[in-house]
Write a protein that holds these residues in place. Structure first.
Motif, PDB file in Angstrom:
ATOM      1  N   GLY A 188       6.787 -43.864  12.429  1.00  0.00           N
ATOM      2  CA  GLY A 188       7.636 -44.212  11.303  1.00  0.00           C
ATOM      3  C   GLY A 188       6.882 -44.088   9.997  1.00  0.00           C
ATOM      4  N   ARG A 189       7.638 -43.789   8.943  1.00  0.00           N
ATOM      5  CA  ARG A 189       7.086 -43.790   7.597  1.00  0.00           C
ATOM      6  C   ARG A 189       7.242 -45.212   7.071  1.00  0.00           C
ATOM      7  NH1 ARG A 189      10.070 -40.685   4.080  1.00  0.00           N
ATOM      8  NH2 ARG A 189       8.375 -40.880   2.606  1.00  0.00           N
ATOM      9  N   VAL A 190       6.112 -45.815   6.688  1.00  0.00           N
ATOM     10  CA  VAL A 190       6.100 -47.201   6.234  1.00  0.00           C
ATOM     11  C   VAL A 190       5.568 -47.255   4.808  1.00  0.00           C
ATOM     12  CG1 VAL A 190       5.142 -49.503   6.651  1.00  0.00           C
ATOM     13  CG2 VAL A 190       5.784 -48.058   8.586  1.00  0.00           C
ATOM     14  N   SER A 191       6.283 -48.012   3.969  1.00  0.00           N
ATOM     15  CA  SER A 191       5.864 -48.189   2.581  1.00  0.00           C
ATOM     16  C   SER A 191       5.116 -49.510   2.449  1.00  0.00           C
ATOM     17  CB  SER A 191       7.084 -48.195   1.657  1.00  0.00           C
ATOM     18  OG  SER A 191       6.688 -48.487   0.330  1.00  0.00           O
ATOM     19  N   LYS A 204       7.314 -51.901   4.770  1.00  0.00           N
ATOM     20  CA  LYS A 204       8.737 -51.702   5.042  1.00  0.00           C
ATOM     21  C   LYS A 204       8.942 -50.349   5.710  1.00  0.00           C
ATOM     22  CE  LYS A 204      13.272 -52.040   2.987  1.00  0.00           C
ATOM     23  NZ  LYS A 204      14.010 -52.396   1.775  1.00  0.00           N
ATOM     24  N   LEU A 205       9.583 -50.352   6.864  1.00  0.00           N
ATOM     25  CA  LEU A 205       9.835 -49.142   7.625  1.00  0.00           C
ATOM     26  C   LEU A 205      10.945 -48.341   6.945  1.00  0.00           C
ATOM     27  CD1 LEU A 205       9.219 -47.466  10.150  1.00  0.00           C
ATOM     28  CD2 LEU A 205      10.831 -48.912  11.405  1.00  0.00           C
ATOM     29  N   LEU A 206      10.614 -47.128   6.518  1.00  0.00           N
ATOM     30  CA  LEU A 206      11.564 -46.279   5.800  1.00  0.00           C
ATOM     31  C   LEU A 206      12.342 -45.353   6.724  1.00  0.00           C
ATOM     32  CD1 LEU A 206       9.272 -45.255   2.810  1.00  0.00           C
ATOM     33  CD2 LEU A 206      10.953 -47.124   2.904  1.00  0.00           C
ATOM     34  N   SER A 207      11.653 -44.769   7.702  1.00  0.00           N
ATOM     35  CA  SER A 207      12.305 -43.836   8.618  1.00  0.00           C
ATOM     36  C   SER A 207      11.564 -43.809   9.943  1.00  0.00           C
ATOM     37  CB  SER A 207      12.361 -42.430   8.018  1.00  0.00           C
ATOM     38  OG  SER A 207      11.051 -41.913   7.836  1.00  0.00           O
ATOM     39  N   VAL A 208      12.258 -43.340  10.981  1.00  0.00           N
ATOM     40  CA  VAL A 208      11.703 -43.284  12.336  1.00  0.00           C
ATOM     41  C   VAL A 208      11.835 -41.864  12.861  1.00  0.00           C
ATOM     42  CG1 VAL A 208      11.983 -44.118  14.708  1.00  0.00           C
ATOM     43  CG2 VAL A 208      12.298 -45.696  12.791  1.00  0.00           C
ATOM     44  N   SER A 209      10.792 -41.398  13.562  1.00  0.00           N
ATOM     45  CA  SER A 209      10.800 -40.073  14.178  1.00  0.00           C
ATOM     46  C   SER A 209      10.437 -40.194  15.647  1.00  0.00           C
ATOM     47  CB  SER A 209       9.781 -39.155  13.510  1.00  0.00           C
ATOM     48  OG  SER A 209      10.056 -38.991  12.154  1.00  0.00           O
ATOM     49  N   GLY A 210      11.060 -39.360  16.475  1.00  0.00           N
ATOM     50  CA  GLY A 210      10.727 -39.313  17.892  1.00  0.00           C
ATOM     51  C   GLY A 210      11.643 -40.149  18.753  1.00  0.00           C
ATOM     52  N   GLY A 263       0.660 -52.673  -3.180  1.00  0.00           N
ATOM     53  CA  GLY A 263       1.281 -53.706  -3.987  1.00  0.00           C
ATOM     54  C   GLY A 263       2.167 -54.557  -3.103  1.00  0.00           C
ATOM     55  N   PRO A 264       2.962 -55.435  -3.707  1.00  0.00           N
ATOM     56  CA  PRO A 264       3.847 -56.284  -2.918  1.00  0.00           C
ATOM     57  C   PRO A 264       4.937 -55.457  -2.249  1.00  0.00           C
ATOM     58  CG  PRO A 264       4.281 -56.531  -5.250  1.00  0.00           C
ATOM     59  CD  PRO A 264       3.080 -55.658  -5.124  1.00  0.00           C
ATOM     60  N   PRO A 265       5.485 -55.931  -1.146  1.00  0.00           N
ATOM     61  CA  PRO A 265       6.542 -55.195  -0.462  1.00  0.00           C
ATOM     62  C   PRO A 265       7.794 -55.123  -1.334  1.00  0.00           C
ATOM     63  CG  PRO A 265       6.341 -57.390   0.457  1.00  0.00           C
ATOM     64  CD  PRO A 265       5.214 -57.216  -0.522  1.00  0.00           C
ATOM     65  N   GLU A 266       8.544 -54.022  -1.168  1.00  0.00           N
ATOM     66  CA  GLU A 266       9.784 -53.885  -1.918  1.00  0.00           C
ATOM     67  C   GLU A 266      10.785 -54.895  -1.429  1.00  0.00           C
ATOM     68  OE1 GLU A 266       8.772 -51.161   0.077  1.00  0.00           O
ATOM     69  OE2 GLU A 266       7.541 -50.295  -1.468  1.00  0.00           O
ATOM     70  N   ARG A 267      11.588 -55.398  -2.320  1.00  0.00           N
ATOM     71  CA  ARG A 267      12.662 -56.323  -1.940  1.00  0.00           C
ATOM     72  C   ARG A 267      13.814 -55.542  -1.373  1.00  0.00           C
ATOM     73  NH1 ARG A 267      13.185 -61.768  -3.333  1.00  0.00           N
ATOM     74  NH2 ARG A 267      11.407 -62.337  -4.575  1.00  0.00           N
ATOM     75  N   SER A 268      14.414 -56.092  -0.330  1.00  0.00           N
ATOM     76  CA  SER A 268      15.626 -55.493   0.221  1.00  0.00           C
ATOM     77  C   SER A 268      16.777 -55.829  -0.704  1.00  0.00           C
ATOM     78  CB  SER A 268      15.919 -56.055   1.617  1.00  0.00           C
ATOM     79  OG  SER A 268      14.892 -55.710   2.501  1.00  0.00           O
ATOM     80  N   GLY A 317       4.791 -49.072  -2.041  1.00  0.00           N
ATOM     81  CA  GLY A 317       4.868 -47.753  -2.667  1.00  0.00           C
ATOM     82  C   GLY A 317       3.917 -46.732  -2.077  1.00  0.00           C
ATOM     83  N   VAL A 318       2.890 -47.169  -1.366  1.00  0.00           N
ATOM     84  CA  VAL A 318       1.986 -46.256  -0.664  1.00  0.00           C
ATOM     85  C   VAL A 318       2.598 -46.009   0.708  1.00  0.00           C
ATOM     86  CG1 VAL A 318      -0.329 -45.948   0.281  1.00  0.00           C
ATOM     87  CG2 VAL A 318      -0.025 -47.137  -1.901  1.00  0.00           C
TER      88      VAL A 318
END
Length: 87
Positions: free
Chosen positions: A22-25, A8-14, A80-85, A28-29
């Motif tokens: 992008g910071r991707v979870s 899951k894409l958390l944030s975007v830079s640039g 682990g499994p992706p976070e639920r939206s 949780g990692v």
């Protein structure tokens, strides 16, 4: 065998499309990945990532299905499994 993992894409830079990251979870990692191949990706999207490069934007159902396949193959060691939206 090459393997792409959904996250899951958390944030975007640039601003430059070829240098966007992008910071991707991944369950949780959190990892920093290149978004050069997915200029349409935005925070909250699920992306399919291979060796630090987001290759495509996928929906949450597809991300969950891929995680289930990986679990069945015993390939989920550090994620682990992706976070639920939220609904």
């Amino acid at each position: 065998m090459c393997l792409a993992v959904p996250g899951k894409l958390l944030s975007v830079s640039g601003e430059d499309p070829l240098e966007r990251t992008g910071r991707v979870s991944f369950g949780g990692v959190i990892k920093e990945v290149s978004l050069a191949c997915v200029p349409e990706a935005k925070p909250g999207d699920h992306v399919l990532v291979h060796v630090g490069m987001a290759l495509s934007v996928i929906d949450e159902a597809e991300a969950r299905q891929i995680f289930e396949y990986l679990r069945q193959m015993d390939q989920l060691e550090e994620v682990g499994p992706p976070e639920r939206s939220p609904p």
